[in-house]
Design an enzyme around this catalytic site. Structure first.
Site, PDB file in Angstrom:
ATOM      1  N   SER A 132      -9.896 -15.316  42.869  1.00  0.00           N
ATOM      2  CA  SER A 132      -8.988 -14.444  42.122  1.00  0.00           C
ATOM      3  C   SER A 132      -7.779 -14.002  42.932  1.00  0.00           C
ATOM      4  O   SER A 132      -6.773 -13.586  42.363  1.00  0.00           O
ATOM      5  CB  SER A 132      -9.729 -13.207  41.606  1.00  0.00           C
ATOM      6  OG  SER A 132      -9.968 -12.291  42.648  1.00  0.00           O
ATOM      7  N   LYS A 170      -8.428  -6.581  45.730  1.00  0.00           N
ATOM      8  CA  LYS A 170      -7.387  -6.731  44.715  1.00  0.00           C
ATOM      9  C   LYS A 170      -6.101  -6.026  45.148  1.00  0.00           C
ATOM     10  O   LYS A 170      -6.102  -5.158  46.018  1.00  0.00           O
ATOM     11  CB  LYS A 170      -7.854  -6.135  43.379  1.00  0.00           C
ATOM     12  CG  LYS A 170      -9.020  -6.867  42.719  1.00  0.00           C
ATOM     13  CD  LYS A 170      -8.631  -8.224  42.185  1.00  0.00           C
ATOM     14  CE  LYS A 170      -9.787  -8.874  41.428  1.00  0.00           C
ATOM     15  NZ  LYS A 170     -10.880  -9.266  42.329  1.00  0.00           N
TER      16      LYS A 170
END
Length: 212
Positions: A132, A170
């Site tokens: 991701s 993230k």
């Protein structure tokens, strides 16, 4: 008391030698445990200086690394010279880049970094898992984290979620009162932190390393 000190010293010397040899071979604790058909916990305890192996296991390690037993057990002046200009940064389990995984607080070895490249304060490595955050952070790379409770908008952070049981890596975006965890890979969806799905930042990503 002397025996206890000596035993602790022997364990730490062995742990340092094992980590050096593992780095030279680009082998992880999991790799060594698998190749020697040993429990992962057993090998990790040797690498962290918690336990000292029996003589037959020392021989197995020596055979694995193609060195003499003394290269595993003996303290050497070269070790002191080697670490004088570098820092040994602990690897804390793994961190998910995709679906979060359980955050493990045990040390899974060390990586050596030139000391001038290491920021001050609490610093550790987390191993990225998933896609991701690609291409910024490749799957399997090591991310240096500087421990801190907050980051600037747009910076990459290690965030504990799901009641501090799972961790994810993230890019943090602030949208009003909301905090959104953004992947760099557009194939993945953002994670919105809320009362129902809380999270807390444990550090800022400051460096990415990977082995060829």
């Amino acid at each position: 008391m002397i025996e206890k000190v000596n035993a602790k010293h022997l364990k730490m010397v062995l742990a340092e030698n094992l980590q050096y040899l593992a780095n030279q071979r680009h082998a992880t604790v999991a790799d060594i445990a698998r190749d020697l058909n040993l429990a992962d916990t057993t090998v990790r305890n040797w690498f962290t200086g918690k336990k000292y192996p029996r003589i037959d296991k020392i021989q197995a390690l020596a055979d694995y690394f193609h060195v003499s037993r003394s290269e595993i057990t003996d303290s050497k002046p070269t070790n002191m010279e080697r670490v004088s200009s570098v820092s040994r940064i602990p690897i804390i389990g793994e961190i998910a880049c995709g679906n979060p995984i359980m955050a493990e607080e045990n040390i899974d070895g060390y990586r050596e970094v030139v000391s001038s490249y290491v920021p001050s304060g609490n610093v550790f490595f987390l191993k990225a898992k998933g896609e991701s955050m690609e291409p910024t952070i490749p799957d399997g790379s090591y991310v240096m984290i500087q421990g801190q409770p907050d980051v600037e908008d747009g910076e990459i952070a290690a965030v504990l979620v799901d009641d501090d049981e799972e961790a994810t890596l993230k890019r943090v975006r602030h949208q009003g009162k909301m905090v959104v965890l953004m992947p760099d890979n557009p194939a993945y969806k953002p994670i919105v932190l809320s009362k129902e799905f809380p999270g807390r930042i444990i550090g800022k990503a400051v460096r990415v390393d990977f082995d060829l």
